[in-house]
Design a protein around this motif. Sequence first.
Motif, PDB file in Angstrom:
ATOM      1  N   LEU A 321       0.954  -0.931  -0.120  1.00 19.42           N
ATOM      2  CA  LEU A 321       0.051   0.098   0.237  1.00 19.42           C
ATOM      3  C   LEU A 321       0.750   1.421  -0.280  1.00 19.42           C
ATOM      4  O   LEU A 321       0.584   2.518  -0.421  1.00 19.42           O
ATOM      5  N   LEU A 322       1.617   0.943   0.237  1.00 18.13           N
ATOM      6  CA  LEU A 322       2.430   2.277   0.447  1.00 18.13           C
ATOM      7  C   LEU A 322       4.144   2.410  -0.773  1.00 18.13           C
ATOM      8  O   LEU A 322       3.199   3.843  -1.419  1.00 18.13           O
ATOM      9  N   GLU A 323       3.606   1.571  -1.444  1.00 16.49           N
ATOM     10  CA  GLU A 323       4.343   1.671  -2.127  1.00 16.49           C
ATOM     11  C   GLU A 323       3.359   2.481  -3.892  1.00 16.49           C
ATOM     12  O   GLU A 323       3.648   2.895  -4.548  1.00 16.49           O
ATOM     13  N   TYR A 324       1.961   1.746  -3.820  1.00 15.52           N
ATOM     14  CA  TYR A 324       1.198   1.773  -4.407  1.00 15.52           C
ATOM     15  C   TYR A 324       0.959   3.667  -4.346  1.00 15.52           C
ATOM     16  O   TYR A 324       0.028   4.452  -5.352  1.00 15.52           O
ATOM     17  N   GLN A 325       0.857   3.727  -2.958  1.00 21.89           N
ATOM     18  CA  GLN A 325       0.379   5.062  -2.382  1.00 21.89           C
ATOM     19  C   GLN A 325       1.511   6.319  -3.338  1.00 21.89           C
ATOM     20  O   GLN A 325       0.948   7.355  -3.451  1.00 21.89           O
ATOM     21  N   THR A 326       2.610   6.250  -2.686  1.00 24.15           N
ATOM     22  CA  THR A 326       3.823   7.142  -4.192  1.00 24.15           C
ATOM     23  C   THR A 326       3.647   6.689  -4.937  1.00 24.15           C
ATOM     24  O   THR A 326       3.896   8.111  -5.548  1.00 24.15           O
ATOM     25  N   ASP A 327       3.673   5.698  -5.833  1.00 25.02           N
ATOM     26  CA  ASP A 327       3.584   5.285  -6.969  1.00 25.02           C
ATOM     27  C   ASP A 327       2.207   5.712  -7.768  1.00 25.02           C
ATOM     28  O   ASP A 327       2.134   6.170  -9.191  1.00 25.02           O
ATOM     29  N   GLY A 328       1.323   6.239  -6.875  1.00 18.94           N
ATOM     30  CA  GLY A 328      -0.331   6.367  -7.334  1.00 18.94           C
ATOM     31  C   GLY A 328      -1.406   5.503  -8.494  1.00 18.94           C
ATOM     32  O   GLY A 328      -1.747   5.560  -8.836  1.00 18.94           O
ATOM     33  N   LYS A 329       0.006   4.324  -7.801  1.00 19.90           N
ATOM     34  CA  LYS A 329      -1.345   3.546  -9.224  1.00 19.90           C
ATOM     35  C   LYS A 329      -2.038   2.763  -7.768  1.00 19.90           C
ATOM     36  O   LYS A 329      -3.698   2.720  -8.301  1.00 19.90           O
ATOM     37  N   LEU A 330      -2.746   3.520  -6.415  1.00 22.02           N
ATOM     38  CA  LEU A 330      -3.951   3.429  -6.084  1.00 22.02           C
ATOM     39  C   LEU A 330      -3.961   4.720  -5.790  1.00 22.02           C
ATOM     40  O   LEU A 330      -3.348   5.066  -5.328  1.00 22.02           O
ATOM     41  N   THR A 331      -5.949   5.085  -5.923  1.00 18.92           N
ATOM     42  CA  THR A 331      -6.433   6.633  -5.174  1.00 18.92           C
ATOM     43  C   THR A 331      -6.081   6.418  -3.448  1.00 18.92           C
ATOM     44  O   THR A 331      -6.038   5.063  -3.245  1.00 18.92           O
ATOM     45  N   SER A 332      -6.178   7.235  -3.177  1.00 15.91           N
ATOM     46  CA  SER A 332      -6.425   7.216  -1.617  1.00 15.91           C
ATOM     47  C   SER A 332      -7.975   6.818  -1.420  1.00 15.91           C
ATOM     48  O   SER A 332      -8.170   5.303   0.238  1.00 15.91           O
ATOM     49  N   ILE A 333      -8.601   6.865  -2.055  1.00 13.33           N
ATOM     50  CA  ILE A 333     -10.269   6.439  -2.059  1.00 13.33           C
ATOM     51  C   ILE A 333      -9.982   4.945  -1.903  1.00 13.33           C
ATOM     52  O   ILE A 333     -10.175   3.953  -0.762  1.00 13.33           O
TER      53      ILE A 333
END
Length: 396
Positions: A321-333
């Motif tokens: 989740l940290l990785e996807y949060q940083t690279d924008g692969k998943l939005t906050s929602i």
Amino acid sequence: MNATEQGSETPAKNWYRESECSLEAFADQLRNRVDRELRFPVETEHEVPIYDCRALDEVLIDPVRQRTLQAEWANVLLDGAGVLVLKNVFRDTAPVDEATRIFEEIIRQERESGTHGADHFAKAGANDRIWNAQEKLCLQAPSVFARYFSNAFIACVAQAWLGPGYQMTAQVNVVRPGGEAQQAHRDYHLGFQTVEEVQRFPAHVHKMSPFLTLQGAVAHSDMPIQSGPTKLLPFSQRYAEGYLACRRPDFRNFFEAHCVQLPLAKGDALFFNPALFHAAGANRTSDVQRMANLLQVSSAYGRAMETVDRMRMCEAVYPILLEYQTDGKLTSIDIDFVIACTAEGYAFPTNLDRDPPAGGLAPTSQQALLRRALDETWPQSMLREALQLQAWKRTS
Ligand SMILES: [Fe+2]
């Protein structure tokens, strides 16, 4: 003086007996439909409303329309057909395929180690079952897990029936060619107890039981009718005594004569009231490996059927989740949807001496802790310590 002594009202029936269930009353419940106008389905088949998620994207981004959709789903589940189909829940079926590969591997491992699961309502044989597929998928493939459960439609329907703080659990069911059908049943809670036990619960608890769970199935393969998608009896959740009736041979015969089946494509899902009479169908194909991920979603206020080590899941999925949060692969929602399917959402029960309310009425939940760790980009070790401290605070 009570109502009976006054003679002015018929007393409500407070206890149900299996022997007093009436097939005629049951058939009446199926006939006396509540015909509400539905705004969002693309079609209705065998009286089951079918929604296409591709047409619902814009509804989900408008909070007012989303509430209207959720109210419609709740009404369908409550006293409408009791079941709804969501086509294209996974428009991109890559996470489904990747999860399928992991599930097949888990099945192989469990067969080899002799821990192979059996089903409650079907004979052993051509069927495979993975219990607690939620935790197993999260630990073995956290990136697949994160993409799978970042799904807005799963979150939307879970919230529509259960509100926030729901507890996601999942079991995989594979019915291979030649696999037999289940018998008609209702699901957890009262659906998983004997007739003798069920008869000990007063009538209002029969009414309460379905509010504690939402039952779903995500199709991991195309499911033509011949492959045996779930047999359903629309409106049958409305029969108050159904937890007792569903095991009687006359009700089961009635079910077999009147049930419907809907073909699903990979990436579609159906969700139903756990009080709906249903049964997995027989697989009469020679080549379809029918796989469903059965989502059993519990209310924050109920006890889930399975024990899930959510602390371990939080630790496994956090770096992803940290990785996807940083690279924008998943939005906050999107990440919030994953958190909802990973961590415990409810702050109780806890030890209020050690874990007093945090600036409100309730202590911090595990979900709130995971969200805070992501917002503040904690290192993994800091999250682990915080989770352990929180677990200690919650013990007596
Ligand atoms: Fe079931």
